[in-house]
Design an enzyme around this catalytic site. Structure first.
Site, mmCIF file in Angstrom:
data_model
loop_
_atom_site.group_PDB
_atom_site.id
_atom_site.type_symbol
_atom_site.label_atom_id
_atom_site.label_comp_id
_atom_site.label_asym_id
_atom_site.label_seq_id
_atom_site.Cartn_x
_atom_site.Cartn_y
_atom_site.Cartn_z
ATOM 1 N N GLU A 187 31.480 48.844 40.973
ATOM 2 C CA GLU A 187 31.631 50.284 40.758
ATOM 3 C C GLU A 187 31.218 50.615 39.318
ATOM 4 O O GLU A 187 31.553 51.673 38.803
ATOM 5 C CB GLU A 187 33.055 50.751 41.080
ATOM 6 C CG GLU A 187 34.127 50.003 40.340
ATOM 7 C CD GLU A 187 35.513 50.262 40.910
ATOM 8 O OE1 GLU A 187 35.954 51.406 40.851
ATOM 9 O OE2 GLU A 187 36.150 49.314 41.401
ATOM 10 N N CYS A 219 37.472 49.045 44.300
ATOM 11 C CA CYS A 219 37.794 47.615 44.144
ATOM 12 C C CYS A 219 37.798 46.865 45.468
ATOM 13 O O CYS A 219 38.082 45.668 45.509
ATOM 14 C CB CYS A 219 39.141 47.468 43.455
ATOM 15 S SG CYS A 219 39.170 48.315 41.884
ATOM 16 N N THR A 224 45.178 48.788 30.991
ATOM 17 C CA THR A 224 44.743 48.152 32.243
ATOM 18 C C THR A 224 43.216 48.019 32.316
ATOM 19 O O THR A 224 42.649 47.893 33.392
ATOM 20 C CB THR A 224 45.285 48.904 33.486
ATOM 21 O OG1 THR A 224 44.647 50.183 33.572
ATOM 22 C CG2 THR A 224 46.779 49.104 33.423
ATOM 23 N N LYS A 281 55.099 44.538 42.421
ATOM 24 C CA LYS A 281 55.848 45.627 43.075
ATOM 25 C C LYS A 281 55.576 45.622 44.576
ATOM 26 O O LYS A 281 56.485 45.800 45.380
ATOM 27 C CB LYS A 281 55.400 46.988 42.528
ATOM 28 C CG LYS A 281 56.002 47.371 41.213
ATOM 29 C CD LYS A 281 55.428 48.727 40.811
ATOM 30 C CE LYS A 281 55.838 49.097 39.418
ATOM 31 N NZ LYS A 281 56.435 50.391 39.292
ATOM 32 N N ASN A 307 41.805 44.155 34.170
ATOM 33 C CA ASN A 307 41.288 44.583 35.472
ATOM 34 C C ASN A 307 39.780 44.348 35.528
ATOM 35 O O ASN A 307 39.041 44.841 34.669
ATOM 36 C CB ASN A 307 41.597 46.074 35.680
ATOM 37 C CG ASN A 307 41.356 46.524 37.115
ATOM 38 O OD1 ASN A 307 40.919 45.736 37.961
ATOM 39 N ND2 ASN A 307 41.648 47.777 37.391
ATOM 40 N N SER A 353 48.411 56.271 42.508
ATOM 41 C CA SER A 353 47.625 55.098 42.933
ATOM 42 C C SER A 353 48.555 53.924 43.253
ATOM 43 O O SER A 353 48.300 53.167 44.189
ATOM 44 C CB SER A 353 46.583 54.711 41.875
ATOM 45 O OG SER A 353 47.151 53.998 40.812
ATOM 46 N N HIS A 397 44.899 42.373 44.998
ATOM 47 C CA HIS A 397 44.045 43.049 44.017
ATOM 48 C C HIS A 397 44.990 43.431 42.875
ATOM 49 O O HIS A 397 46.024 44.053 43.109
ATOM 50 C CB HIS A 397 43.425 44.296 44.666
ATOM 51 C CG HIS A 397 42.847 45.245 43.679
ATOM 52 N ND1 HIS A 397 42.000 44.827 42.690
ATOM 53 C CD2 HIS A 397 42.998 46.592 43.502
ATOM 54 C CE1 HIS A 397 41.648 45.875 41.953
ATOM 55 N NE2 HIS A 397 42.253 46.956 42.417
HETATM 56 N N1 CAA Z 1 60.020 46.712 28.128
HETATM 57 C C1 CAA Z 1 59.775 46.363 29.423
HETATM 58 N N2 CAA Z 1 59.325 47.249 30.356
HETATM 59 C C2 CAA Z 1 59.108 48.524 29.948
HETATM 60 C C3 CAA Z 1 59.341 48.950 28.630
HETATM 61 C C4 CAA Z 1 59.820 47.971 27.688
HETATM 62 N N3 CAA Z 1 60.050 48.288 26.423
HETATM 63 N N4 CAA Z 1 59.027 50.262 28.548
HETATM 64 C C5 CAA Z 1 58.609 50.657 29.787
HETATM 65 N N5 CAA Z 1 58.659 49.608 30.631
HETATM 66 C C6 CAA Z 1 58.257 49.568 32.035
HETATM 67 C C7 CAA Z 1 58.676 50.786 32.835
HETATM 68 O O1 CAA Z 1 60.038 50.698 33.223
HETATM 69 C C8 CAA Z 1 57.707 50.715 33.994
HETATM 70 O O2 CAA Z 1 58.132 49.741 34.907
HETATM 71 P P1 CAA Z 1 58.188 50.068 36.476
HETATM 72 O O3 CAA Z 1 56.806 50.479 36.875
HETATM 73 O O4 CAA Z 1 58.622 48.788 37.093
HETATM 74 O O5 CAA Z 1 59.158 51.172 36.635
HETATM 75 C C9 CAA Z 1 56.419 50.166 33.345
HETATM 76 O O6 CAA Z 1 56.829 49.620 32.088
HETATM 77 C C10 CAA Z 1 55.355 51.222 33.105
HETATM 78 O O7 CAA Z 1 55.957 52.313 32.493
HETATM 79 P P2 CAA Z 1 55.531 53.802 32.838
HETATM 80 O O8 CAA Z 1 55.511 53.995 34.326
HETATM 81 O O9 CAA Z 1 56.358 54.730 32.039
HETATM 82 O O10 CAA Z 1 54.025 53.759 32.274
HETATM 83 P P3 CAA Z 1 52.912 54.850 32.272
HETATM 84 O O11 CAA Z 1 53.416 56.220 32.479
HETATM 85 O O12 CAA Z 1 52.126 54.599 31.019
HETATM 86 O O13 CAA Z 1 51.994 54.516 33.535
HETATM 87 C C11 CAA Z 1 50.420 53.234 34.784
HETATM 88 C C12 CAA Z 1 51.675 53.198 33.910
HETATM 89 C C13 CAA Z 1 50.613 54.254 35.904
HETATM 90 C C14 CAA Z 1 50.203 51.883 35.386
HETATM 91 C C15 CAA Z 1 49.221 53.621 33.876
HETATM 92 O O14 CAA Z 1 49.009 52.572 32.963
HETATM 93 C C16 CAA Z 1 47.938 53.829 34.648
HETATM 94 O O15 CAA Z 1 47.674 54.938 35.099
HETATM 95 N N6 CAA Z 1 47.110 52.767 34.769
HETATM 96 C C17 CAA Z 1 45.949 52.811 35.555
HETATM 97 C C18 CAA Z 1 46.410 52.826 36.995
HETATM 98 C C19 CAA Z 1 45.786 51.823 37.784
HETATM 99 O O16 CAA Z 1 45.238 50.855 37.323
HETATM 100 N N7 CAA Z 1 45.890 52.088 39.049
HETATM 101 C C20 CAA Z 1 45.244 51.289 39.927
HETATM 102 C C21 CAA Z 1 44.047 51.983 40.228
HETATM 103 S S1 CAA Z 1 43.810 51.734 41.794
HETATM 104 C C22 CAA Z 1 42.738 50.520 41.755
HETATM 105 O O17 CAA Z 1 43.018 49.550 42.365
HETATM 106 C C23 CAA Z 1 41.502 50.690 40.931
HETATM 107 C C24 CAA Z 1 40.343 50.692 41.845
HETATM 108 O O18 CAA Z 1 40.350 50.608 43.050
HETATM 109 C C25 CAA Z 1 39.076 50.864 41.166
#
Ligand code: CAA
Length: 390
Positions: free
Chosen positions: A79, A111, A152, A242, A275, A201, A233
């Protein structure tokens, strides 16, 4: 006839940034990135690596002259394509010196596409048992500096030789697959970074996994106790964890312990590369195969493929006698340990070092890149690649 993975190669660029350093630079508690997201390092590509060169470097280490003669199908899954018309597989065909009587195409569905390539290759070999197919999954994951997806990101490629009587793993039939029109992740033609609805997602991915595992079990009668490991993946490693945990609630302790322990092994390479989009599931397979010490030939693993947008598939494979002998474990470990760590400022400079849009001619500094195959620049709007003599 047994059909499946005969060889699997991998390449990632020579530079990375520590997620802990990135967290500090972004005023975020490092535990969020290292534990909450589950990523340790992010591979950073130089301007001299693109999807084509990454894939060519991954394939280079595994192909023998015998493979070159037998491969008559090259399927390039990406992609991060470099041309709207010409398939990336044609550049690979030339760089690797493949047989002229070859069918070469590029496939896309986020992906998921490397899995589409694996299944297409399987069908081709079923009709042509003497043939081999080369399936490439190569991508550069870019969300942008200071975005929630930044941690990521990553870059790399896998190269898979599919054949009859494979040395590593057969790919079993049937599998379970599904499509649903969702906007969880996409990249419009005008953008070099992805758009994502991150939490959505994650929900979609987990939902697809649960649906497909149920469907697969219904079709085959194969359940959790028949699987040594389930591979995912992994856009970031916590996402797979998860999904796995979501089906382990009412499961016996032995199955739960085995599947969680093997998940831990299967995420290691992904946690230190980031990733790599369509190659990510197969990087996780490689991590499991190269790092486990207990999984014996004859045992079965499950694989969950997901491509945003969205298409998913759950399938299984059986590990083959002496599969460990066909791996390139030492080379991969060396590649990962010999990388150079960047400061966050250096990573940001690399991220911003992109080709000017529409550039007609440019020479790129391939001498700074230790890779054998590099993207060398553009001449009269045509991309140039160099294969260094090593
Ligand atoms: N110590 C340990 N853990 C902590 C922490 C600390 N100090 N502070 C926060 N955390 C944990 C949170 O509790 C949370 O855990 P859970 O998910 O188990 O609840 C985790 O860290 C992440 O925290 P947030 O949810 O608050 O983080 P965020 O708002 O920044 O969002 C995300 C995280 C949604 C993954 C973001 O990074 C994102 O959007 N990433 C890209 C998304 C992605 O890759 N999606 C997949 C795309 S789909 C795919 O597969 C791609 C494709 O096909 C091309």
């Amino acid at each position: 006839m047994k059909i499946g993975i005969d060889k699997i190669g991998f390449y990632t660029p020579h530079m990375y940034v520590e997620t802990e350093d990135l967290a500090i630079a972004r005023n975020i508690e490092p535990g969020k990135f290292t534990i909450g997201i589950g990523q340790e390092k992010i591979a950073v590509p130089p301007i001299t690596q693109d999807a084509v060169s990454l894939a060519a470097n991954a394939a280079l280490e595994i192909l023998t002259d015998e493979d070159r003669d037998a491969i008559d199908y090259v399927i390039f899954a990406t992609e991060s394509g470099i041309d709207h018309s010409k398939a990336a597989s044609i550049y690979i065909h030339q760089l690797l010196g493949l047989n002229r009587n070859t069918r070469s195409i590029e496939v896309k569905q986020a992906c998921y596409s490397a899995t589409a390539g694996i299944q297409m290759a399987k069908g081709h070999i079923a009709l042509n048992p003497e043939s081999k197919a080369l399936v490439l999954g190569a991508d550069i994951s870019r969300y942008g500096l200071q975005t929630s997806g930044e941690v990521t990101q990553g870059a790399g490629a896998v190269a898979i030789v599919m054949s009859a009587d494979p040395k590593i793993m057969t790919v079993e039939s049937p599998s379970a697959y599904q499509t649903e029109d969702v906007m969880d992740f996409w990249r419009p033609l005008y953008s070099d970074t992805a758009f994502v609805q991150g939490k959505y997602s994650v929900d979609k991915y987990i939902g697809f996994f649960q649906d497909l595992f149920t469907e697969y079990t219904k079709k085959t009668g194969i359940g959790l106790s028949d699987l040594e490991a389930i591979l995912f993946h992994l856009p970031y490693t916590k996402m797979g964890l998860k999904a796995l945990k979501s089906i382990l609630e009412d499961v016996n302790e032995a199955d739960k312990t085995r599947l969680l322990a093997n998940f831990d092994i299967s995420k290691k390479y992904n946690a230190t590369v980031g990733n790599i989009y369509t190659g990510s599931l197969y990087l996780s397979l490689l991590s499991l195969l190269e790092r486990n010490t207990t999984i014996e030939p004859g045992e079965r693993v499950g694989l969950f493929s997901y491509g945003s947008g969205a298409v998913g598939e759950f399938f299984t494979g059986i590990l083959q006698p002496n599969y460990r002998k066909s791996l390139f474990k030492e080379q991969h470990e060396q590649m990962l340990t010999n990388r150079t760590v960047l400061t966050v400022a250096e990573y940001e400079a690399q991220f911003n070092d992109t080709l000017p849009v529409g550039v007609e001619n440019i020479d790129l500094p391939t001498e700074k890149d230790p890779a054998t195959i590099c993207f060398a620049g553009i001449k009269d709007h045509m991309r140039q690649y160099v294969r260094k003599n090593k």
